[in-house]
Design a protein around this motif. Sequence first.
Motif, PDB file in Angstrom:
ATOM      1  N   LEU A  51       0.821  -1.212   0.000  1.00  0.00           N
ATOM      2  CA  LEU A  51       0.000   0.000   0.000  1.00  0.00           C
ATOM      3  C   LEU A  51       0.858   1.268   0.000  1.00  0.00           C
ATOM      4  CD1 LEU A  51      -2.829  -1.088   2.481  1.00  0.00           C
ATOM      5  CD2 LEU A  51      -2.891  -1.044  -0.028  1.00  0.00           C
ATOM      6  N   GLY A  52       1.979   1.226   0.711  1.00  0.00           N
ATOM      7  CA  GLY A  52       2.886   2.375   0.728  1.00  0.00           C
ATOM      8  C   GLY A  52       3.460   2.664  -0.647  1.00  0.00           C
ATOM      9  N   THR A  93      -2.381   8.284 -13.643  1.00  0.00           N
ATOM     10  CA  THR A  93      -2.198   7.861 -12.250  1.00  0.00           C
ATOM     11  C   THR A  93      -3.104   6.683 -11.916  1.00  0.00           C
ATOM     12  OG1 THR A  93      -1.606  10.132 -11.646  1.00  0.00           O
ATOM     13  CG2 THR A  93      -2.237   8.656  -9.848  1.00  0.00           C
ATOM     14  N   LEU A 125      -2.213   2.776 -10.674  1.00  0.00           N
ATOM     15  CA  LEU A 125      -2.728   2.249  -9.417  1.00  0.00           C
ATOM     16  C   LEU A 125      -3.526   0.966  -9.638  1.00  0.00           C
ATOM     17  CD1 LEU A 125      -3.717   5.530  -7.544  1.00  0.00           C
ATOM     18  CD2 LEU A 125      -1.630   4.178  -7.328  1.00  0.00           C
ATOM     19  N   GLY A 175       1.684   6.900  -6.543  1.00  0.00           N
ATOM     20  CA  GLY A 175       0.572   7.730  -7.012  1.00  0.00           C
ATOM     21  C   GLY A 175       0.846   9.211  -6.792  1.00  0.00           C
ATOM     22  N   LEU A 176       1.379   9.546  -5.612  1.00  0.00           N
ATOM     23  CA  LEU A 176       1.716  10.947  -5.329  1.00  0.00           C
ATOM     24  C   LEU A 176       2.859  11.442  -6.221  1.00  0.00           C
ATOM     25  CD1 LEU A 176       1.419  10.940  -1.428  1.00  0.00           C
ATOM     26  CD2 LEU A 176      -0.149  12.004  -3.085  1.00  0.00           C
ATOM     27  N   GLU A 226       2.031   1.978  -3.515  1.00  0.00           N
ATOM     28  CA  GLU A 226       0.955   2.529  -4.348  1.00  0.00           C
ATOM     29  C   GLU A 226       0.673   3.988  -4.001  1.00  0.00           C
ATOM     30  OE1 GLU A 226       0.063   0.786  -7.004  1.00  0.00           O
ATOM     31  OE2 GLU A 226       1.558  -0.558  -6.138  1.00  0.00           O
ATOM     32  N   ILE A 227       0.619   4.304  -2.722  1.00  0.00           N
ATOM     33  CA  ILE A 227       0.365   5.694  -2.310  1.00  0.00           C
ATOM     34  C   ILE A 227       1.521   6.595  -2.729  1.00  0.00           C
ATOM     35  CG2 ILE A 227       0.144   7.223  -0.299  1.00  0.00           C
ATOM     36  CD1 ILE A 227      -1.394   4.824   1.042  1.00  0.00           C
ATOM     37  N   ALA A 261       6.190   4.428   1.015  1.00  0.00           N
ATOM     38  CA  ALA A 261       5.735   5.609   0.273  1.00  0.00           C
ATOM     39  C   ALA A 261       6.882   6.586   0.057  1.00  0.00           C
ATOM     40  CB  ALA A 261       4.585   6.284   1.011  1.00  0.00           C
TER      41      ALA A 261
END
Length: 199
Positions: free
Chosen positions: A44-45, A148, A152, A51-52, A47-48, A114
């Motif tokens: 998840l980190g 983006t 994801l 994405g950012l 992906e976040i 992330a």
Amino acid sequence: MPFDVLVALATFALVSSVTPGPNNMMLMTSGVNFGFRRTIPHILGIEIGFGLLLLAVGAGLGALIHAVPALSLVMKAASALYLLWLAWKIAFAKAAAARDETGEAKPISLAQAALFQVVNPKAWAMALVAMGAYVSDDMPVLSVAIVTAAFLVVGIPSAAIWTGFGVALRGFLADPKRLRIFNIVMGLLLVATLWPMLR
């Protein structure tokens, strides 16, 4: 975005996400050492963070980096140093079960994963190419959002595949000698991911 461009974007996102790179090497290593469930925050980190990063590059950060060559050099040096440090940690890691009760062995957290995207050379290359190739001048905000979203959508399954590879190897690598060899090889492969950046 025209359908053929969307298909090309989805293909690029899938191929670039599922091929070996720092994130995937670390996910496989985490799968071996910690299992799938404990690696979920790492997934998840990524992906976040990615994405950012995509949104930042789409908002103009990529143009700034191209305009200031010194900034690009500083980022490459920071990336190389951080990847070498991570490779060292991976190469000499032990399985979580082999650690004592001090809790020293911990998978990478969501925040760490992330933040790693800031110094991940493959992530930067993917973001710069994707935004340069697929963002439309006619609809910049919408096309940045679509690029983006495409990454994801394919990113989580790609990350899960690499983590799954690691989990599948856990039984074979239950032998501490095999695990040590695996971790050293993975550390060396992580160093090898620097090669495209240094060319």
